[in-house]
Enzyme design. Sequence first.
Site, PDB file in Angstrom:
ATOM      1  N   ASP A 228       8.016  34.605 -34.456  1.00  0.00           N
ATOM      2  CA  ASP A 228       7.489  35.965 -34.537  1.00  0.00           C
ATOM      3  C   ASP A 228       8.569  36.999 -34.225  1.00  0.00           C
ATOM      4  O   ASP A 228       8.548  38.111 -34.761  1.00  0.00           O
ATOM      5  CB  ASP A 228       6.315  36.129 -33.570  1.00  0.00           C
ATOM      6  CG  ASP A 228       5.034  35.483 -34.084  1.00  0.00           C
ATOM      7  OD1 ASP A 228       5.002  35.074 -35.257  1.00  0.00           O
ATOM      8  OD2 ASP A 228       4.071  35.378 -33.304  1.00  0.00           O
TER       9      ASP A 228
ATOM     10  N   ASP B  65      25.694  15.485 -24.305  1.00  0.00           N
ATOM     11  CA  ASP B  65      24.537  14.789 -23.759  1.00  0.00           C
ATOM     12  C   ASP B  65      24.486  13.345 -24.241  1.00  0.00           C
ATOM     13  O   ASP B  65      24.009  12.460 -23.521  1.00  0.00           O
ATOM     14  CB  ASP B  65      23.247  15.521 -24.131  1.00  0.00           C
ATOM     15  CG  ASP B  65      22.971  16.692 -23.213  1.00  0.00           C
ATOM     16  OD1 ASP B  65      22.869  16.481 -21.991  1.00  0.00           O
ATOM     17  OD2 ASP B  65      22.871  17.830 -23.702  1.00  0.00           O
TER      18      ASP B  65
END
Length: 260
Positions: free
Chosen positions: A89, A180
């Site tokens: 949005d 990671d």
Amino acid sequence: MSLRVDPTFREALAAARRPLIGMWVCSGSPLVAEICAGSGLDWLLVDAEHSPNGLESLLAQLQAVHGYPVTPLVRPPVGDPVVIKQYLDLGVQNLLIPMVDTAEQAAAMVSAVEYPPRGIRGVGSALARGSRWNRVPDYLRTARETISLYLQIESAEAVGNVEAIVSTPGVDGVFIGPSDLAASMGVLGEQDHPEVVAAVEHCLRVAAAAGVKVGLNSFAPALAQRYLTAGADFILVGADVQLLARGSERLAAEFIGETS
């Protein structure tokens, strides 16, 4: 008034005749984002996972880079449908979702970017910049065409599931996170460990075989070039905060030297 939104990163990759080169924007500063947007790089990753970014600062950075010949991707802190709804949005068109380990998680992220009945995205286009406040014609029907979705492969589990992840309908591409991934493989801080490099190159091959665009992060030039040669379609080769940190250190070393 009828408006249109910008082309997606999916479209930029499809049109590219070479890998797309980008950098992280982690400072949270619209001014820094705008400086980077005019650098000549192809794309920017505006990060909210490891950086001080909220909705207001993300909005300001999207506005700051708009109009420059660069494509912004935005990484939320987590693959949460509520957060994703807010980002869409807000006008985020290109999402990079961290820590996606399974095909089930991948499918959930696809659902989060699509309106019902195909997905679960909440309907608030009349209130939202994403639709330019309903100035984009037929936005509710065509919204998915204005969004591209990329998922991060950054664990040993994700590497084991990479074939299923890249085969998930609605996934536009994957992005390998060597930092990671190295931690997950038990070699924290060793992104150039042979087993990590092998895992990255395995993912590159799997994605290419599936016809899915694949990118990654590598600040080490030699390793970045190796991955580009191995078939990476897009890559991050630096970060605003990293450039500022190392550049300021060089100034101190040059003009002050060693301090006791």
